[in-house]
Scaffold this active site. Structure first.
Site, PDB file in Angstrom:
ATOM      1  N   GLY D  34       0.838  -1.194   0.000  1.00 22.59           N
ATOM      2  CA  GLY D  34       0.000   0.000   0.000  1.00 22.59           C
ATOM      3  C   GLY D  34       0.871   1.240   0.000  1.00 22.59           C
ATOM      4  N   GLY D  35       0.271   2.379  -0.285  1.00 21.02           N
ATOM      5  CA  GLY D  35       1.011   3.631  -0.307  1.00 21.02           C
ATOM      6  C   GLY D  35       1.414   4.072   1.090  1.00 21.02           C
ATOM      7  CB  SER D  36       3.653   6.778   2.120  1.00 17.69           C
ATOM      8  OG  SER D  36       4.170   7.311   3.301  1.00 17.69           O
ATOM      9  CB  SER D  37       0.215   7.828   5.381  1.00 14.46           C
ATOM     10  OG  SER D  37       1.329   8.443   5.993  1.00 14.46           O
ATOM     11  CE  LYS D  40       3.191   0.207   3.426  1.00 21.84           C
ATOM     12  NZ  LYS D  40       2.769   1.621   3.435  1.00 21.84           N
ATOM     13  CB  SER D  41       3.578   0.127   9.977  1.00 25.14           C
ATOM     14  OG  SER D  41       4.475   0.352   8.923  1.00 25.14           O
ATOM     15  CG  ASP D  61       9.234   2.397   6.644  1.00 23.09           C
ATOM     16  OD1 ASP D  61       9.389   2.819   5.481  1.00 23.09           O
ATOM     17  OD2 ASP D  61       8.291   2.753   7.359  1.00 23.09           O
TER      18      ASP D  61
END
Lengths: 201, 201, 201, 201
Positions: D34-37, D40-41, D61
């Site tokens: 998925g895109g940043s923000s 996912k994390s 990351d």
């Protein structure tokens, strides 16, 4: 008063007394109070982004970081129990009082300030801030979040003791008076920040 | 005056005028000034560990963290150039002045405080603090570190713009008066902290 | 072989057997072993800076970060005791073995790799790496630091359980064979890194 | 198949071909793209909490953290442009390929693994993982988030270059095939994680 539709779901406007909250005075301090993982810090950063002036952001986390490391496992300082309970002692309270006076002095010196705090003592916590900030124009904001949702976000963050979110979700609001409240259960930090910003004079 | 042998290598005692540094007064604020990667933060944490009272620790890093994110890439705020140069603008200075007043108010309210700062303006930076802290008992400490050694530590840390350490190593001390100086080139943070603590009254 | 004077104070060259450590082969993996706060991570970052090729850096800290949060307070996982003691359980060991195999596979796939680890099991820990890295060219580096100095740096860092540095300073080296050892007690990370880099073929 | 009502809002089940995704095999790797923000994390941490076995979590990351610092501002490495654009070069790709092989080797050695990645190359990125993971059972998960919402969360996080979220929200999914997709626009990380966990065999 009509709030925008985007904000209407999250804002409960609760003026103190009969005076309009937005007068000739300028908001000098915004205090965000809410339980752990309710979204205060994210709202604070969004407020710094959407407000035209530069506002300084401080919070209980930055205060705890300023304490000697040994106070983070001391009865006199602050103890994070394995079940998410948090208790603070005499040295913590004494230093916190001085810290609050200092934050108030920054505001009186002209800095606009956003505080995010966890009122572990509910109304008593608010009174401590009211005493320190006497004479300054404060916007009191309650940051609510459904307890189960906050507990889930605590897991997603991965850097908090599990249980803090659930144990603090309600108690921190007991007896506290707000100018407005936001609820992050279904609203994004940025949406909440814009709703708060609309109340900043 | 005789310093302990451990400290003698790193301490250069430089009293202001003829009065002893340790009198009836109690040290209320310790200011550590030094370039990036000179070891200020480590010394501050060690001071918090070795001093009997709980001292609050603040610094320019925590102040920058309190700024809106957009000010970290703005001429009005603070700009970290690719070569390690740091410049600050009008909004930064205005908020910094209020922040300094607030730190001073915390000290006057009874909190003992350790500040670590980078006097980018040398003597002018010290005067800003002197103005804010008027009437409080301050211990001024210079934290020196050989420029090449600090540059190496900057690489080892891995979280700083390369070049800051070298460019700041000398300039931050220009025209600044200290009660004592420590040099971390060959001395550990804890050893420096103990030497400083011996001057706290 | 003559080491530079700067390095001579910190390097104790200890070849395995009679063969020169530097042959036709290319160093594929550098393993830095040392106790907590001995300076491994700083040396690893400096190695990445001084070595011409890009090397990947991994370590026990990044492995622990990859574990489920619940394993950080579980007998099956890893337990950080209040006195600085660290113990690991069956799940930790099983996942660690797979992680080691994966790191070895990265090396075999062509990435040059720096590992920083804490051999809690001494020689047994080294054997685990030797098994995983069979057939790859490894430079084994011991990172020593005087126990009291490491304990002081632990205080200065402020983000480690106190006592880890002292309890690990010696035990992690027991029975371990190195190609060379560095001692950070009196030598900077960058100096140690340059000494190690001189042994990379 | 019936998904719980809570999950139904966020899950779009998309089996590859006609075979059920859940067979005799055991899921060895979960890939979240998925895109940043996009969240996912947070989903990865929640997955680690809700899955019974201990799963290791890695991501782009942690890979970037493993690179030499100098590669984070190099055309050969990875460049984060001021507008949120991210571009990677030859050295990045070479090391990434070895890293992927290593992650695959960890899975083959028995560790169950959750990866969160940003497929900057869309289908090409997926092919790189497919090649590395050949023969292992992978659950491919798309993590969607409305572009404007992700951009707001980027501001709330405060630690990302502004613009990454918006620029990556759609492009990372182009041409990528998933076993299931979740959408964090209106669903919490923990809810998404439970939905994904229901697909883990």
């Amino acid at each position: 008063m009509v709030l925008s539709s985007a904000a209407s779901a999250v804002i409960h406007f609760m003026p103190f007394g009969e005076e309009p909250y937005r007068g000739a005075v300028t908001t000098e301090v915004i205090i965000l109070n809410g339980g752990s993982s309710s979204g205060k810090s994210g709202i604070a950063r969004c407020l710094q982004a959407v407000l035209a002036d530069p506002w300084l952001g401080f919070g209980v986390d930055s205060f705890v970081d300023a304490l000697p490391a040994r106070m983070q496992a001391s009865d006199k300082g602050i103890v994070f129990a394995a079940d998410g309970g948090v208790s603070v002692g005499a040295d913590f309270r004494a230093l916190e009082a001085a810290w609050m006076d200092g934050i108030a002095a920054m505001a009186r010196a002209g800095a606009r300030i956003i505080i995010d705090d966890v009122f572990l003592g509910g109304a008593a916590s608010q009174q401590r801030w009211q005493k320190a900030l006497a004479g300054t124009d404060v916007l009191w904001v309650g940051v609510r979040c459904d307890s189960a949702v906050a507990a889930g976000r605590e897991i997603a963050r991965g850097d908090r003791v599990e249980g803090m979110a659930a144990s603090q979700a309600r108690v921190v609001h007991e007896g506290v008076s707000y100018d407005l409240e936001v609820d992050t259960t279904d609203a994004e930090s940025l949406v909440c920040a814009r709703a708060i910003a609309a109340h900043v004079s």
